[in-house]
Each structure stands twice: as structure tokens, then as C-alpha cells.
Scaffold this motif. Sequence first.
Motif, short mmCIF file in Angstrom:
data_model
loop_
_atom_site.label_atom_id
_atom_site.label_comp_id
_atom_site.label_asym_id
_atom_site.label_seq_id
_atom_site.Cartn_x
_atom_site.Cartn_y
_atom_site.Cartn_z
N ASN A 1 8.66 -26.49 -7.33
CA ASN A 1 7.26 -26.57 -7.72
C ASN A 1 6.43 -27.44 -6.79
OD1 ASN A 1 5.95 -25.10 -9.73
ND2 ASN A 1 7.12 -26.09 -11.36
N ILE A 2 7.07 -28.42 -6.16
CA ILE A 2 6.34 -29.24 -5.18
C ILE A 2 5.91 -28.35 -4.01
CG2 ILE A 2 6.56 -31.15 -3.55
CD1 ILE A 2 8.48 -32.45 -5.55
N ILE A 3 6.80 -27.47 -3.58
CA ILE A 3 6.45 -26.54 -2.50
C ILE A 3 5.42 -25.52 -3.00
CG2 ILE A 3 7.35 -24.95 -0.79
CD1 ILE A 3 8.26 -27.82 -0.46
N CYS A 4 5.55 -25.10 -4.27
CA CYS A 4 4.56 -24.16 -4.82
C CYS A 4 3.15 -24.75 -4.77
CB CYS A 4 4.93 -23.83 -6.27
SG CYS A 4 6.25 -22.63 -6.47
N SER A 5 3.03 -26.03 -5.09
CA SER A 5 1.71 -26.65 -5.10
C SER A 5 1.11 -26.69 -3.70
CB SER A 5 1.80 -28.06 -5.67
OG SER A 5 2.51 -28.93 -4.81
N VAL A 6 1.96 -26.78 -2.68
CA VAL A 6 1.48 -26.84 -1.30
C VAL A 6 1.18 -25.45 -0.76
CG1 VAL A 6 2.10 -27.48 1.06
CG2 VAL A 6 2.70 -28.99 -0.84
N VAL A 7 2.08 -24.49 -1.02
CA VAL A 7 1.93 -23.15 -0.45
C VAL A 7 1.03 -22.26 -1.31
CG1 VAL A 7 3.17 -21.07 0.27
CG2 VAL A 7 4.18 -23.32 0.66
N PHE A 8 1.23 -22.29 -2.63
CA PHE A 8 0.49 -21.41 -3.53
C PHE A 8 -0.73 -22.07 -4.16
CE2 PHE A 8 4.78 -19.19 -4.59
CZ PHE A 8 4.74 -18.55 -3.36
N HIS B 1 -5.01 -14.60 -3.42
CA HIS B 1 -5.79 -15.59 -2.68
C HIS B 1 -6.93 -14.94 -1.92
CE1 HIS B 1 -2.69 -18.47 -3.67
NE2 HIS B 1 -3.21 -19.40 -2.89
N GLN B 2 -6.73 -13.76 -1.39
CA GLN B 2 -7.78 -13.09 -0.64
C GLN B 2 -8.99 -12.80 -1.52
OE1 GLN B 2 -5.36 -9.82 0.78
NE2 GLN B 2 -5.31 -10.66 2.88
N VAL B 3 -8.75 -12.52 -2.79
CA VAL B 3 -9.84 -12.21 -3.72
C VAL B 3 -10.68 -13.45 -4.01
CG1 VAL B 3 -10.39 -11.43 -6.05
CG2 VAL B 3 -8.58 -10.29 -4.75
N SER B 4 -10.01 -14.59 -4.15
CA SER B 4 -10.72 -15.81 -4.57
C SER B 4 -10.92 -16.81 -3.43
CB SER B 4 -9.93 -16.49 -5.69
OG SER B 4 -8.61 -16.81 -5.26
N LEU B 5 -10.73 -16.39 -2.19
CA LEU B 5 -10.78 -17.31 -1.05
C LEU B 5 -12.19 -17.87 -0.84
CD1 LEU B 5 -9.32 -18.53 1.45
CD2 LEU B 5 -10.04 -16.49 2.73
N ASP B 6 -12.25 -19.19 -0.67
CA ASP B 6 -13.49 -19.88 -0.29
C ASP B 6 -13.23 -20.58 1.04
OD1 ASP B 6 -15.74 -21.37 0.06
OD2 ASP B 6 -15.62 -22.46 -1.85
N PHE C 1 -1.69 -23.85 1.68
CA PHE C 1 -1.28 -23.32 2.98
C PHE C 1 -1.74 -21.88 3.17
CE2 PHE C 1 1.77 -21.08 5.68
CZ PHE C 1 1.79 -21.89 6.81
N ILE C 2 -1.63 -21.06 2.14
CA ILE C 2 -2.03 -19.66 2.26
C ILE C 2 -3.52 -19.54 2.56
CG2 ILE C 2 -2.31 -17.49 0.98
CD1 ILE C 2 0.36 -18.01 -0.36
N ASP C 3 -4.35 -20.31 1.85
CA ASP C 3 -5.79 -20.30 2.11
C ASP C 3 -6.08 -20.68 3.56
OD1 ASP C 3 -6.63 -19.44 -0.31
OD2 ASP C 3 -7.58 -21.30 -0.94
N ALA C 4 -5.44 -21.75 4.03
CA ALA C 4 -5.68 -22.21 5.40
C ALA C 4 -5.30 -21.14 6.42
CB ALA C 4 -4.91 -23.50 5.66
N PHE C 5 -4.20 -20.44 6.17
CA PHE C 5 -3.75 -19.38 7.07
C PHE C 5 -4.72 -18.20 7.04
CE2 PHE C 5 -1.09 -16.45 9.28
CZ PHE C 5 -0.12 -17.20 9.92
N LEU C 6 -5.19 -17.82 5.84
CA LEU C 6 -6.13 -16.70 5.72
C LEU C 6 -7.44 -17.01 6.44
CD1 LEU C 6 -5.56 -15.65 2.00
CD2 LEU C 6 -4.89 -14.37 4.05
#
Length: 539
Positions: free
Chosen positions: A215-222, A290-295, A302-307
Motif C-alpha cells: 500500500n505504500i507503493i500504491c500511494s506513490v504510484v496510484f 487517471h487519464q479521465v481525471s488528470l489535472d 507517479f502515473i499522473d507525472a508520467f502522463l
Amino acid sequence: MGKGLEMVKKWEIWKGLETGRGGTWEPQTLRGLGNLLQLPGAPLLQALLRTHSGQALGSSGLKVTFLSLQLKDQYGPVFTVRLGPTPVVVLCGAQAVREAPVNQADAFGGRADLAISEKTNRGYGIAFSQGERWRTLRRFALTTLRDLGLGRRSLEERIQEEVGCLERELERTCGESLGGEGAWCTHVCVSYRVVARGGGTPLDPTFPIRRSTANIICSVVFGRRLHYQDEDFKAFLGLLAEHLKQMDTCWVQAYGLFPALLRHLPGPHNRLFEVFEKQKEFVARVVKEHQVSLDPAQPRDFIDAFLIRMQQEQGDPHTEFNQENLLSSALDIFFAGMETTSTTLRYGLLILLKFPQVTELIQQEIDQVVGPERRPCLRDRPRMPYTEAALHEIQRLADIMPLGVPRAVTRDTEFHGYHIPKGTTVFPLLHSVLHDPDQFQDPSCFQPQRFLDAGGAFRRSPAFLPFSAGRRACPGEALARAELFLYLTWLLQRFSPTSPLPPSALPAAPGQWLREAATPFPAHPAAATALQTQGHLPP
């Protein structure tokens, strides 16, 4: 005619036996099979191949390192073995393993071309990419993770929040069966320890700890943590466990040796690739959300930053920021940030079952420095030298990556007087460093006091390399070290490892290589002196 064919076969076998010429020294090999027939039994072969996945190897991995150490005595700290037709240069001992990736970082900075990773990652992501792609993605990952807090105080805050969730989960499920991610995990029984260290209801923390560290990784990646009972979460962790389980099978190991043959055949080895695709599908669904809600102005993870970076470079035909690199990089972070930590914690509990004296000394230090009310925090670490020493010794003896992650030389290289051709696979034998008798006296013994100086203060060792060294060293070392300290100290503040068998009757854990220490604890007089000074032990 029959005798003539027999003589031809014998001649071909004799011609196939060869020794190293112009490169490193190597034992004799048989053409096509290399040194496989010299490996004493299947566990050695399995250990070699399992290392390619980055999985903990246990006693099997130690058997192959035992062979390598025997070869080191005969051929020196740099020699070659052949896995089938593939030559592999093995580096043994603290000097060679540190010197290659540090002093010749560029030359030894490549990742080995492994048949399994070529089929799964296909050169994408951080762990198995090469050249400019690897440099770009690694630099982006380190920067992004730092911006998300994995270099500031919020790192500890994330871990502390998850430790609190784990505490509530263990209280809720006390006495229940917590399985679900696969039977491969080793079970450890602990009993709840109240302030007075009384008895309690036994429970198995293996799976809750695994879900918590995940879950620590989930909070960072997801960008969010997932409930321990979330079905998608459990399914994803089940896929990760299945991936490691499949790496243990003889079919997958055979694929690693002879991919040209097996890639065209049906068989159980294809199950691994099916599991990997399902993992990618899970991450792809999260990416789509994430693509739908990306700001773009407020990246959450991490996913937002990559997108966002993908949007910025969408007109560049040579960009490395694409969907495949995103999916593989996210999975790389999960494997590196979750499995190694949870496995080390599990091995640590097994070792402490075997050595209750060490558990008692750690708990005494926790009581003195932290007390029973608040949770341990990272600022406590400098005041807990024995706990820090025990953690280092657990990592050293658990030795979950004895062969290291395979590397490759990026150019023709001279090393220790030997010529190593470009593209050659290199095994930096971490076990030979962590168990080097020149660095650690009686290295097969569990002795936390070896990391204490004469005054009882924590003492670092240059041979302590569980995270490897150089540019290909684990980028999540800071996170892993913080997690190990905070989780283990909290567990021992609230719980005590216990077993229905006395320590003397317990099997050696985490492998047959673990044995009783030659002297009772604390063998180092400074350990007792330091604890007496802090009020831990009677004078």
C-alpha cells in the motif's frame, strides 16, 4: 560403422571441452551445455535462473554461491561460468564487487539480456532497459519520487499512516486466517504483546504485512491506498505472487537457458507470460482512470507525472514517455519496493524466532527510547544502535539476492587484468560480499554485535551491500531502510515472535545456512555496556 560413430561422438565431446583463453579463467565446459552438468544437482540450476527474476532464493541460492566460492579459491575473484552457450562473468569478494560498478560505472552499467525479461518487459521500463532509455526513465523516476515525498518527511508520514492501518487490521483479524496471495509465503506465528508483555492470541502477520508494504507503493504510484480486503487489490497481489511462483518452475528456468527452442513451443512456461500480461492489464486500467481525471497542474502520483510528460512530448517521435514504458516502470517500482521489504521482514521474524535473546535486547531498547505509548519514528534510529545493528545483520544473513541482479558490460572492458567483451553478462555475487570472512568474522553466524564498535555505537561496514552498488543499485534503498526500521520496531513494540517449539528445535531459518552463534548473546561486551548505560540491563 557403430564404433566409428562412437569415436566421432567422443571426439566432438572432447573438442567441446574448453578452457578460458584471452578472457577470465573458467572451469572446463561442454559445448552447448556449458557448466550445467558440473552444477551439483537441480537446485543449483534453479537458483541461477531464479536470480534472473530478482526473487529471494533461500538456501538454493546459497548452494550456487557455495560453488562459486569454491571456484573463487581455484580461479580467483573474477572467473567465467557458462549457462548453456552463454558465458557469465562472476565477480566474487568485496573488492571486485565494489570496484566494478563503482570505479568502472559506465562499463558495468548495462543490464544483462535475459530471455525472460525480453519476453515480458521487451526492453521497456526501468529495471531491464538499456542506454539512454534507462538513463531517462531512471532520472525521471528518482525526480518524481523525490517530488512526491520519497526524500522528505512525508516518506515517514506515509509509512506511519500505513503502520496505523496495519495495527487496526491485525487487531480486527486477530486469530483469523489471513491467506490469499499464494501459499509460497513462509508463515510466522506471533502472539500479541501487551505493555506487560503478557500472552495473547496467535496470529499470522505474513499477508497483512505484505499488503501493508504494498500500500505504500500504491500511494506513490496510484495516488491512493487500497483496503486490505479490496478484491482488485488482492487479485493484483496474487498476480505478483504467481509471477514469482512461476519463476520457480523448471519450464520457465529451461526457457531462460534455451529460449530459441522453447519460445516456439506450447507448455507451462507460457503461464508466466500470461500472468505478466494480466499485471499490465491491471495497471492499464488504473492509467485509464487517471487519464479521465488528470489535472496537469496538480499531479497526484507517479502515473499522473508520467502522463503529463507524455502530453508534453507527444510530438517527439523519439520520446521514451509512452504507454509501454509507463506500464513496465510502474510494475518495476512495485516489484522493487514491495517484495524485497516484505520478504526481509518475514525472514527477520524467522531469525528472531531462532534467537529470542536478540528479540529481548531490541525490545528493551525500544522500551527505553520509545516507550509503550507512541510509535517508533525515524528520529529514534540514532539512539537505537543495537536495533540498527540487528537490522543490518538480518539483511546480511537473509541475503535475499545472493547473486545480485545480472548486469552486462557496455563496451570491451579490462578488469583485474582480464578482457571482458562488450555485452557479456556479469553476476556481481553479493553473497560473497555479505559472507566474506575477510569482512565478517564467522559470517554464517547471526551476530548483530558485529555492527557495534567497542563503545556500543553503531558501526557501518563497507561490505554491507544488500542493495548492490553503483548506478544500477536499488533506487529505493532509502524507502526500504525506513520501512524496515519502522515496521520491525513497531512489530516488536507490540508483538513477540513465538513458536510452540523451543528455539533449539526450530529449523534453521531462513535457510539451512543459518546456525547457532558460537557464543551466547550479547557476545559483544559493548552491547551489554551500552544497554546498561541506557538502563536496559542490570549492571
